[in-house]
Design an enzyme around this catalytic site. Sequence first.
Site, PDB file in Angstrom:
ATOM      1  N   ASP A  76       0.797  -1.104   0.043  1.00 22.44           N
ATOM      2  CA  ASP A  76      -0.093  -0.116  -0.065  1.00 22.44           C
ATOM      3  C   ASP A  76       0.820   1.186  -0.152  1.00 22.44           C
ATOM      4  O   ASP A  76       1.842   1.458  -0.912  1.00 22.44           O
ATOM      5  CB  ASP A  76      -0.971   0.047   1.149  1.00 22.44           C
ATOM      6  CG  ASP A  76      -2.065   1.066   1.240  1.00 22.44           C
ATOM      7  OD1 ASP A  76      -2.911   0.696   0.411  1.00 22.44           O
ATOM      8  OD2 ASP A  76      -1.933   1.996   1.958  1.00 22.44           O
ATOM      9  N   HIS A 109      -7.106  -6.533  -1.492  1.00 21.62           N
ATOM     10  CA  HIS A 109      -6.016  -5.516  -1.195  1.00 21.62           C
ATOM     11  C   HIS A 109      -5.078  -5.966   0.206  1.00 21.62           C
ATOM     12  O   HIS A 109      -3.929  -5.491  -0.298  1.00 21.62           O
ATOM     13  CB  HIS A 109      -6.498  -4.064  -0.928  1.00 21.62           C
ATOM     14  CG  HIS A 109      -5.747  -2.790  -0.568  1.00 21.62           C
ATOM     15  ND1 HIS A 109      -4.868  -2.487  -1.758  1.00 21.62           N
ATOM     16  CD2 HIS A 109      -5.178  -2.267   0.347  1.00 21.62           C
ATOM     17  CE1 HIS A 109      -4.142  -1.574  -1.338  1.00 21.62           C
ATOM     18  NE2 HIS A 109      -4.376  -1.439   0.071  1.00 21.62           N
TER      19      HIS A 109
END
Length: 321
Positions: free
Chosen positions: A99, A293
Amino acid sequence: MTSSRTISANGIEIFLLEQGEGPLVLLCHGWPELSYSWRHQIPAIAAAGYHVVAPDMRGFGQTSAPSDIGAYTVFDHVGDMVALVAALDEKQAVIIGHDWGAPVAWHAAMFRPDIFVAVAGLSVPPPSRGRGRPLDTLRESGITNFYWQYFQTPGVAEREFERDIALTMRTLLGRGFSDPAASLFVEEGKGFLGDARFDRPLPRWLNEADLAYFTAAYQKSGFRGGLNWYRNIDRNWELTAPWQGAQIVQPSLFIAGSKDAVITGLIGAKRLADMERVVPNLKRKLIVDGAGHWIQQQRADEVNAALIAFLEENAGSASAQ
């Protein structure tokens, strides 16, 4: 066994988790996460023969959170990692990020190839510096409700997220970024969290104890530090002008989930396709089918196997000190 300590580096106090001996491997988390997000990787990589260090990044958890928004640029974050390597009495390391931690890792490799001998990015492809400031580009494209834009005004997102931190963390981690309509664009009046419900079942990879850890940490730190990373998106574009078109030449690895909106959206898909232009020494591009994610938590075994194989092939120079 994983231990923790706090180290002074780059003018701040950095809390970290660490385990193992051998070549140094840094693990950089993203938003809204913590060093704890690497709980499945730390023991596995340490067992493979490495000194693994996962810091709470600047503004997160138990690490210092400067009040100045301007203290959260990519230069500050890379500077923290450079200083951390030195504070650990090492000269080189492999750097891995997920991320927001991925841009830190990619830029660390770009700025300081003498220190970072190999790099892996999870979920966020290598940097591709566009022609204009990212927020300007969004506006010029007619987009006004992207989450980057919602995060810009200090206090707005903080108030939403801090109203009920337990519910916020359950929603953010439990939902993830697999649904772009729910996550990446903010509906007027609904905020970033949208339909936040306490009865939302947790995904299999996240249990109530994990959620309690994240919740307790954010109840102490609040969200401002992490959100300040987003408030430097345009500033980062300005600061990185000298590296326009630069390549990352070290051995590199990319891992993402096939259902992660970060790589399926227009910008992400283009950067995924163009990746080899930025990282010509890309050893592997692993897209984990069905994963979202929070890839290193959700599919820990596959991520660990890929990271360890990459380290075994490419971390050698970090140990030749």
